[in-house]
Motif scaffolding. Structure first.
Motif, short mmCIF file in Angstrom:
data_model
loop_
_atom_site.label_atom_id
_atom_site.label_comp_id
_atom_site.label_asym_id
_atom_site.label_seq_id
_atom_site.Cartn_x
_atom_site.Cartn_y
_atom_site.Cartn_z
N SER A 24 3.04 1.99 -5.59
CA SER A 24 2.25 1.65 -4.43
C SER A 24 0.81 2.07 -4.68
O SER A 24 0.51 2.82 -5.62
CB SER A 24 2.78 2.35 -3.18
N PHE A 25 -0.09 1.58 -3.83
CA PHE A 25 -1.50 1.94 -3.96
C PHE A 25 -1.82 3.24 -3.22
O PHE A 25 -2.88 3.81 -3.40
CB PHE A 25 -2.38 0.82 -3.42
N LEU A 26 -0.91 3.68 -2.37
CA LEU A 26 -1.05 4.97 -1.70
C LEU A 26 0.16 5.82 -2.03
O LEU A 26 0.99 6.13 -1.17
CB LEU A 26 -1.17 4.78 -0.18
N PRO A 27 0.29 6.23 -3.28
CA PRO A 27 1.49 6.98 -3.68
C PRO A 27 1.47 8.39 -3.10
O PRO A 27 0.43 8.92 -2.73
CB PRO A 27 1.39 7.01 -5.20
N ALA A 28 2.64 8.96 -3.04
CA ALA A 28 2.74 10.35 -2.57
C ALA A 28 2.12 11.28 -3.60
O ALA A 28 2.19 11.04 -4.82
CB ALA A 28 4.20 10.72 -2.33
N ARG A 29 1.53 12.34 -3.12
CA ARG A 29 0.96 13.32 -4.04
C ARG A 29 2.09 14.05 -4.77
O ARG A 29 3.13 14.32 -4.20
CB ARG A 29 0.11 14.32 -3.26
N PRO A 30 1.85 14.39 -6.04
CA PRO A 30 2.87 15.15 -6.76
C PRO A 30 3.16 16.48 -6.06
O PRO A 30 2.24 17.18 -5.62
CB PRO A 30 2.24 15.36 -8.14
N LEU A 79 0.81 -1.22 0.00
CA LEU A 79 0.00 0.00 0.00
C LEU A 79 0.84 1.26 0.00
O LEU A 79 0.43 2.28 -0.57
CB LEU A 79 -0.93 0.01 1.22
N THR A 80 1.99 1.23 0.66
CA THR A 80 2.77 2.44 0.88
C THR A 80 3.91 2.54 -0.12
O THR A 80 4.31 1.57 -0.75
CB THR A 80 3.33 2.47 2.31
N GLU A 81 4.48 3.73 -0.21
CA GLU A 81 5.50 3.99 -1.22
C GLU A 81 6.92 3.73 -0.75
O GLU A 81 7.84 3.67 -1.55
CB GLU A 81 5.40 5.45 -1.69
N SER A 82 7.12 3.61 0.57
CA SER A 82 8.47 3.40 1.09
C SER A 82 8.40 2.56 2.36
O SER A 82 7.31 2.28 2.89
CB SER A 82 9.18 4.73 1.36
N ALA A 83 9.58 2.18 2.87
CA ALA A 83 9.63 1.30 4.03
C ALA A 83 9.11 1.98 5.28
O ALA A 83 8.43 1.35 6.10
CB ALA A 83 11.06 0.82 4.24
N ALA A 87 -2.48 -10.55 -3.97
CA ALA A 87 -3.36 -9.92 -4.94
C ALA A 87 -2.92 -8.49 -5.24
O ALA A 87 -2.97 -8.02 -6.39
CB ALA A 87 -4.80 -9.92 -4.41
N LEU A 88 -2.46 -7.79 -4.22
CA LEU A 88 -2.02 -6.41 -4.42
C LEU A 88 -0.71 -6.35 -5.20
O LEU A 88 -0.56 -5.50 -6.09
CB LEU A 88 -1.85 -5.72 -3.06
N THR A 89 0.22 -7.23 -4.88
CA THR A 89 1.51 -7.18 -5.58
C THR A 89 1.38 -7.55 -7.05
O THR A 89 2.20 -7.14 -7.88
CB THR A 89 2.53 -8.11 -4.89
N GLY A 139 5.30 2.23 9.78
CA GLY A 139 4.41 3.07 10.58
C GLY A 139 2.97 2.59 10.54
O GLY A 139 2.28 2.59 11.56
N LEU A 140 2.51 2.18 9.36
CA LEU A 140 1.13 1.71 9.23
C LEU A 140 0.92 0.42 10.02
O LEU A 140 -0.07 0.28 10.75
CB LEU A 140 0.80 1.50 7.76
#
Length: 546
Positions: free
Chosen positions: A281-287, A196-200, A271-273, A205-206
């Motif tokens: 990631s499915f929760l990428p950082a906003r531009p 889900l997240t973009e980095s480790a 399923a996600l990978t 944290g999640l």
């Protein structure tokens, strides 16, 4: 004639996705050849040694029965440690260590899984490996198998150690499985978070936030119901581990419940990978904006941008935790009544200044010990920037090493004070409102929480020291913090001698609120923290980066 290629069977497609799993598993086990044994050989024998400790402190059946009755009659202490299901030596070991063991196994598992999935992608190593014969699901599978090996070894160590110490084999196996299965479930949850997240760091944290929520739900449920049958307890995996009830009529059916939940989490992660690209990631950082704001013109602005989400999460978590425990503090004295044994237990944990103040001192001490995890992580973020090759571009400009390091250390040290103030605020507000004396209770409780800052900083100093002098030994920082947590968690109830309690900096602090405090311990702890940090910064200034 034109040759027509036969379609590959489904089994061949599945094996293609798992190609290279064995090699990645061997690589992961090699990389974790120090970390996994350190966790297993520390936590496993610690649980096994609890039996002899309880036999020494509570030698008769009457003493153990009185302890169990005292703990089960106190909602505040049930929230902290959970209910006692059996008054045998093994039952007391299970009461004292199931919840703590489940939390530590979960932390071990999330570190392993995130390290070998999202962290590998973030550093670019996974892209290099994927250029060879490595299937899409192989890295995730290798990470989960590594976590499975670690939790299996931990469960066997606990079960074997307790059986060898004379405890019933059935209950020993149940306790090992309860802790190991909790670790496996959080390995699956960490695998989902890694997709889900973009980095480790957000992945950790999640998963850590889910673990904190599980502990809070378990605490609230156990405070409300001494039989651990509250719905709040049953929605928490830590509550599931406790409800296995080792040495007290084991509930073996909860083990398949753990395994089913773990299987669901693992299937979700697969399923996600399968639906995302490498590094995405499915929760990428906003531009970000086209032009950087002025706040990013210096190293502190960059450090704040990197660490602000973590600091905010810890702050809100401490505020909520303080509110939960502050709401039950007023009932500590009423629930104990005239029970001398329970009063002695609480006073050993929080001081002899009165039962309610002792409970509050225990809670502020717990907040202080947990805050050390934030401080260590904030310091070691510097090592992550270094190994991720993000420090070199910063240092290539007009930024010196000390200025770069200092930007993160400010957040580590000041952030500790912020999250402890948040926890003290939640604790004081809830306690003051429940006692109908907000003005008289908030100030002392808040001051008690902030009094933990020097002890946390004393553990932050060694993190800076290791970063500067021994950057490859950052695992020692977590071992030190974990050791101090263990001393503070189990030492008071087992009547550790004073010299053993003083091995932790928290053992030198006065038990606040409710007692008189002198400046001497705070000054000595702050001086030691400063000395260690200065030595570490001197080493960082002289060693190679990378």
């Amino acid at each position: 004639m034109t040759a027509v290629a036969a379609p590959l069977p489904a089994s061949a497609g599945r094996s293609r996705h798992l190609a290279g799993t064995g090699a990645l598993l061997r690589l992961a086990l090699r990389r974790d050849r120090v970390m996994i044994p350190a966790w297993v050989l520390t936590l496993g024998p610690a649980v096994a040694a609890m039996g002899s400790s309880f036999e020494a402190v509570y030698g008769t059946a009457a003493q153990r029965a009185a302890l169990a009755a005292s703990m089960n009659g106190n909602g505040s202490l049930r929230a902290l440690y959970g209910p006692v299901f059996g008054d045998s030596v093994g039952g007391l070991v299970a009461w004292r260590m199931t919840g703590l063991g489940a939390v530590l196994a979960a932390v071990m598992s999330l570190l392993i899984v995130v390290r070998h999935t999202r962290e590998e992608e973030e550093t670019g190593r996974q892209e290099l490996l994927s250029a060879a014969m490595v299937g899409r699901r192989a890295p995730l599978t290798a990470a989960l198998l590594t976590a499975l090996a670690a939790n299996t070894a931990l469960a066997l160590m606990i079960a074997g150690g307790l059986t060898a110490s004379g405890q019933p084999a059935e209950g020993s196996l149940a306790l090992g499985l309860a802790i190991g299965c909790a670790g496996l479930l959080f390995a699956g949850l960490a695998a989902v978070a890694a997709q889900l997240t973009e980095s480790a760091r957000p992945a950790k944290g999640l998963t850590g936030a889910v673990l904190g929520l599980a502990f809070a739900l378990r605490a609230a449920g156990d405070a409300a119901d001494p039989s651990a049958s509250s719905p709040l307890t049953w929605v928490s995996p830590i509550g599931w581990a406790q409800n296995v009830r080792p040495y007290a009529g084991e509930r073996w059916w909860i083990v398949p419940l753990f395994l089913a939940a773990t299987a669901l989490a693992v299937l979700a992660s697969y399923a996600l990978t399968a639906r995302r690209d490498l590094g995405m990631s499915f929760l990428p950082a906003r531009p970000g904006p086209a032009v950087a704001p002025r706040s990013l013109s210096g190293p502190f602005g960059l450090a704040w941008r990197l660490q602000r989400t973590t600091l905010l999460g810890w702050t809100l978590g401490f505020l909520c935790a303080g509110g939960v425990f502050g709401g039950i503090a007023e009932g500590a004295s009423d629930l104990v009544g005239g029970n001398r044994q329970t009063r002695e237990i609480v006073e050993r944990m929080g001081g002899q200044q009165g039962l309610t103040d002792a409970f509050l001192a225990t809670m502020t001490g717990m907040l202080g010990m947990v805050a050390a995890l934030y401080a260590a992580g904030a310091v070691l973020r510097l090592r992550g920037e270094e190994t991720g090759e993000r420090a070199e571009p910063v240092l290539a400009g007009a930024v010196g090493r000390l200025r770069w390091a200092g930007s993160h250390l400010v957040l580590a040290y000041a952030g500790t004070a912020v999250i402890l103030a948040s926890g003290g605020l939640g604790l004081g507000l809830a306690y003051g409102l429940s006692a109908d004396d907000l003005g008289g209770k908030l100030g002392p409780v808040l001051a008690a929480a902030l009094s933990q800052v020097p002890a946390v900083w004393t553990l932050t100093g060694p993190a800076v020291l290791v970063l500067g002098l021994f950057p490859k030994a950052t695992g020692a920082v977590w071992a030190l913090v974990g050791g101090c947590l263990a001393i503070g968690w189990i030492g008071p109830s087992l009547k550790f001698p004073r010299w053993a309690m003083n091995l932790s900096p928290y053992g030198h602090l006065p038990k606040l609120p409710g007692t008189d405090a002198t400046a001497a311990p705070f000054v000595w702890l702050l001086a030691l923290s400063a000395l260690l940090a200065l030595v570490g910064l001197a080493g960082l200034r002289r060693r190679d980066i990378g």
